[in-house]
Scaffold this active site. Structure first.
Site, PDB file in Angstrom:
ATOM      1  N   ASP A  11       4.794   2.979  11.101  1.00 16.49           N
ATOM      2  CA  ASP A  11       4.208   3.994  11.965  1.00 16.49           C
ATOM      3  C   ASP A  11       3.404   3.249  13.043  1.00 16.49           C
ATOM      4  OD1 ASP A  11       1.837   3.284  10.729  1.00 16.49           O
ATOM      5  OD2 ASP A  11       1.361   5.287   9.988  1.00 16.49           O
ATOM      6  N   CYS A  68       2.702   0.739   7.149  1.00 14.84           N
ATOM      7  CA  CYS A  68       1.803   1.746   7.707  1.00 14.84           C
ATOM      8  C   CYS A  68       0.382   1.253   7.453  1.00 14.84           C
ATOM      9  CB  CYS A  68       2.079   3.153   7.154  1.00 14.84           C
ATOM     10  SG  CYS A  68       1.568   3.480   5.468  1.00 14.84           S
ATOM     11  N   THR A  70      -1.982   1.796   5.128  1.00 17.58           N
ATOM     12  CA  THR A  70      -2.183   1.349   3.754  1.00 17.58           C
ATOM     13  C   THR A  70      -0.898   0.872   3.094  1.00 17.58           C
ATOM     14  OG1 THR A  70      -1.758   3.578   2.952  1.00 17.58           O
ATOM     15  CG2 THR A  70      -4.071   2.995   3.393  1.00 17.58           C
ATOM     16  N   HIS A 136      15.947  -5.804 -17.705  1.00 21.00           N
ATOM     17  CA  HIS A 136      15.364  -5.133 -16.537  1.00 21.00           C
ATOM     18  C   HIS A 136      16.344  -4.132 -15.936  1.00 21.00           C
ATOM     19  CE1 HIS A 136      12.104  -7.899 -16.963  1.00 21.00           C
ATOM     20  NE2 HIS A 136      12.913  -8.935 -16.811  1.00 21.00           N
TER      21      HIS A 136
HETATM   22  C1  RB5 Z   1      -2.257   6.637   9.898  1.00 24.24           C
HETATM   23  O1  RB5 Z   1      -3.533   6.802  10.412  1.00 24.24           O
HETATM   24  C2  RB5 Z   1      -2.320   6.344   8.405  1.00 24.24           C
HETATM   25  O2  RB5 Z   1      -2.639   7.501   7.713  1.00 24.24           O
HETATM   26  C3  RB5 Z   1      -1.001   5.775   7.937  1.00 24.24           C
HETATM   27  O3  RB5 Z   1      -0.712   4.622   8.657  1.00 24.24           O
HETATM   28  C4  RB5 Z   1      -0.923   5.367   6.480  1.00 24.24           C
HETATM   29  O4  RB5 Z   1      -2.005   4.590   6.100  1.00 24.24           O
HETATM   30  C5  RB5 Z   1      -0.646   6.458   5.537  1.00 24.24           C
HETATM   31  O5  RB5 Z   1      -0.434   6.239   4.336  1.00 24.24           O
END
Ligand code: RB5
Length: 148
Positions: A11, A68, A70, A136
């Site tokens: 993202d 993204c 996190t 596995h």
């Molecule tokens: C975007 O601000 C943030 O929410 C996204 O990058 C991510 O961390 C979502 O899990």
């Protein structure tokens, strides 16, 4: 043997990290399909996780790497696509193990959690590891069976 084709997506949280991963693995001889986005304009991580996952699930790409803030949200979206096993990793050991034991076909990284240098080590650990099969495989088959 030619190296695997890898799909990358993210993202807006850190396009630069995704691009540095693309450059790094291209240098390592992988074919990269970077499906963007190309600007830092705010965007919705589920659609980018899904888009990358579809390239892996279809067999168009062998593996996927997504980013993204996190790593969590985009991973959750990717894992909704049938056939995808994606883990968020903030350390190289986990990245190696999700390939060796869980046959993960996608790696997610949290750009606001993990520094850029460590992220590349995590990517290397993921790409250099191979699924061990055996017991596995039985467990991974159990995960697949949950897809219905
Ligand atoms: C975007 O601000 C943030 O929410 C996204 O990058 C991510 O961390 C979502 O899990």
């Amino acid at each position: 043997m030619s190296k695997k084709r890898i799909v990358l997506s993210s993202d807006h949280a850190d396009i630069a990290l995704r691009q540095s991963i693309a450059a790094h693995i291209t240098d390592r001889g992988y074919e990269v399909l970077d499906i963007g986005p190309t600007t830092a304009e705010s965007t919705d991580y589920p659609k980018h996780g899904e888009a990358a996952a579809r390239h892996v699930a279809s067999g168009d790409c062998a593996l996927g790497i997504i980013v993204c803030g996190t790593g969590q949200g985009i991973m959750m979206a990717a894992n909704k696509v049938k056939g995808i096993r994606c883990g968020v990793c903030a350390d190289a050991f986990s990245a190696r193990m999700i390939r060796q034991h869980n046959n993960a076909n996608m790696l997610s990284i949290g750009a606001r959690v993990t520094g850029a240098g460590l992220a590349l080590d995590i990517v290397d650990a993921f790409l250099d590891a191979e699924f061990e099969g055996g017991r596995h495989a039985t467990r991974v088959d159990m995960i697949t069976a949950l897809e219905g």
